[in-house]
Design an enzyme around this catalytic site. Structure first.
Site, PDB file in Angstrom:
ATOM      1  N   CYS A  79       0.832  -1.202   0.000  1.00  0.00           N
ATOM      2  CA  CYS A  79       0.000   0.000   0.000  1.00  0.00           C
ATOM      3  C   CYS A  79       0.875   1.265   0.000  1.00  0.00           C
ATOM      4  O   CYS A  79       1.510   1.577  -0.994  1.00  0.00           O
ATOM      5  CB  CYS A  79      -0.969  -0.040   1.178  1.00  0.00           C
ATOM      6  SG  CYS A  79      -2.412   1.026   0.968  1.00  0.00           S
ATOM      7  N   HIS A  88      -3.768  -5.572   1.340  1.00  0.00           N
ATOM      8  CA  HIS A  88      -3.320  -5.945   2.685  1.00  0.00           C
ATOM      9  C   HIS A  88      -3.762  -7.372   2.997  1.00  0.00           C
ATOM     10  O   HIS A  88      -4.700  -7.900   2.408  1.00  0.00           O
ATOM     11  CB  HIS A  88      -3.946  -5.018   3.729  1.00  0.00           C
ATOM     12  CG  HIS A  88      -3.498  -3.601   3.662  1.00  0.00           C
ATOM     13  ND1 HIS A  88      -2.312  -3.168   4.218  1.00  0.00           N
ATOM     14  CD2 HIS A  88      -4.084  -2.507   3.120  1.00  0.00           C
ATOM     15  CE1 HIS A  88      -2.200  -1.861   4.021  1.00  0.00           C
ATOM     16  NE2 HIS A  88      -3.249  -1.433   3.359  1.00  0.00           N
TER      17      HIS A  88
END
Length: 480
Positions: free
Chosen positions: A328, A426
């Protein structure tokens, strides 16, 4: 309602343990936290986000996580204060002082979410935030005594003996609270005890006699807590594990690290030595892999990475043939450029990235929240995880995506030589198949760990721990 004498006294784990214990007794239980502050969040099935601790508590309750379980989530975001999430969606940004004016407007949403959970459950276990005695923040409070009074929820106060001064913590809370607030407290729990419990018998008696509250339990330190996702980055920064035999994976601890439970499955692997690198330390020269974790303030954390000299260590690591993986915000940092035209993170409109991937990122106001699954092209293995990010990334290395979603969309980028990669998703290391294939790709030994199963086993152990050391029958009596 479980409130605490301070942050990190174990409220979240106590709620999770009680939830699983009462579910095991046949009750339908729901967790609830009116207001949370954390950059460790989870995505619900309906595409909202809540605090990671409430997602764990939902799992302990054998429920799917819902935005009603944490209607207000504050996510600290660099110079801009905190992002305010209401019922899973962004409601705006607020500085600490400005947020005090928000609370009265947020109370209806909090009470509506609580009412829904209460109508669906035999028992709702509510978690407070920080300290019950934050009298400077009492006006319009929705996190602790303000909520307890509004909901008429009896309170049990938890103190942490591990940090010392627990008698003063508990008695001091009663001393500073308004009399009507203090009257909401029915009992207390002393948490994280180590050693001979009989040595604290007089302490428990003193607290009970001085406050008039019921002593509900002296709870020994729960060693298996390290197997459960943590919510507070303070504990993460204090972590100093003994180095293990195995492949070294290094993670620089950035100031605004987010969703750091991405690392838990790697830490649990017997063949991995996960090094959490503190400020002032160098990235280890023997690292097989460097992971740049998620961030709630990517540009600020990129500056911190450079200020610590970690960019020099990382570039040297890559020159020696080492690998790097960005998750991310860490993925965004690996690129050439990060733009913030709308000031999402502060006053810096543009920042030069590390240049290890041929990509650029533009931060946008739109937030992507979704559970995803598909195939990891980099290691030819299935995966599942979740997206939680702002920003759009493009560039030549995106032509070699790291992940392919089940709906055909691609995510991430891989360098031409295959040693640098990143993606927005994630939680992928929780997938046993993906984690095993990934570790083998860096010549690390993968164990037979079944990570999700290990979480449920730890929750069952936590429930048994609570059954042994907390008077659950008294808690039910207080709740009724």
């Amino acid at each position: 309602m479980i409130q605490g004498t301070g942050s990190d006294v174990g409220k979240s784990l106590v709620v999770a343990g009680l939830a699983r214990a009462f579910v095991n007794r046949g009750l339908k239980v729901a967790p609830f936290k009116p207001q949370n502050m954390s950059n460790n969040a989870a995505v619900t099935e309906d595409g909202g986000e809540i605090g990671r601790a409430q997602a764990l508590q939902a799992r302990a309750s054998r429920l799917a996580p819902s935005v009603d379980m944490n209607p207000v989530l504050l996510k600290p975001q660099g110079a801009n204060g905190a992002q305010v999430i209401v019922r899973g969606a962004i409601a705006g940004q607020a500085k600490a002082r400005d947020y005090q004016d928000w609370k009265s407007r947020l109370k209806p949403a909090v009470m509506e979410s609580f009412a829904r959970l209460k109508a669906q459950s035999d028992l709702v276990i509510v978690e407070g935030a920080g300290s019950a005695a934050e009298i400077n923040l009492r006006a319009n409070d929705i996190a602790n005594m303000g909520f307890a009074r509004e909901a008429n929820a009896p309170v049990v106060l938890v103190g942490d003996i591990d940090r010392g001064g627990v008698i003063a913590q508990l008695v001091g809370c009663q001393a500073v609270l308004d009399a009507e607030d203090a009257a909401m407290i029915e009992g207390f729990i002393v948490n994280k005890f180590r050693g001979d419990a009989s040595l604290f018998d007089s302490g428990m008696r003193f607290i009970a006699e001085r406050t008039g509250w019921r002593a509900l339990g002296l709870v020994p330190y729960f060693d298996a807590a390290s197997r459960l996702p943590a919510e507070d980055a303070f504990g993460l920064r204090a972590q100093r594990d003994t180095q293990k035999e195995g492949a070294v994976i290094a993670v620089p601890l950035l100031p605004h690290i987010a969703n750091f439970d991405d690392l838990d499955p790697l830490k649990a692997e017997s063949g991995v030595d996960l090094r959490l690198v503190q400020r002032g330390e160098a990235l280890p020269a023997d690292a097989r892999l460097v992971i740049l974790p998620g961030s709630k303030a990517t540009i600020g954390d990129l500056a911190a990475l450079r200020a610590n000299g970690w960019h020099i260590d990382l570039l040297a690591h890559v020159r020696r043939g080492g690998r790097a993986f960005g998750i991310c915000g860490g993925y965004q940092m690996l690129g050439r450029l990060i733009r913030d035209p709308h000031g999402m993170e502060g006053d810096v409109a543009e920042a030069e990235g590390l240049g290890l991937l041929d990509i650029e990122t533009t931060l946008t106001g739109k937030k992507t929240l979704a559970r995803v699954a598909g195939r990891a092209l980099c290691v030819d293995a299935s995966f599942h995880g979740y997206e939680m990010h702002v920003g759009e990334t493009f560039g030549r290395d995106c032509a070699r995506p790291m992940l392919r979603f089940a709906d055909g969309r691609a995510d991430g980028a891989v360098s031409r030589d295959g040693r640098i990669m990143g993606a927005y998703v994630h939680g992928i290391f929780s997938d046993d198949a993906l984690r095993t294939a990934f570790l083998r790709s860096i010549n690390a030994e993968a164990s037979a760990l079944r990570f999700d199963q290990s979480i449920d086993e730890a929750l069952d152990a936590l429930a048994a721990h609570c059954e042994r050391h907390i008077d659950l029958n008294a808690l039910l009596e207080i709740a009724r």
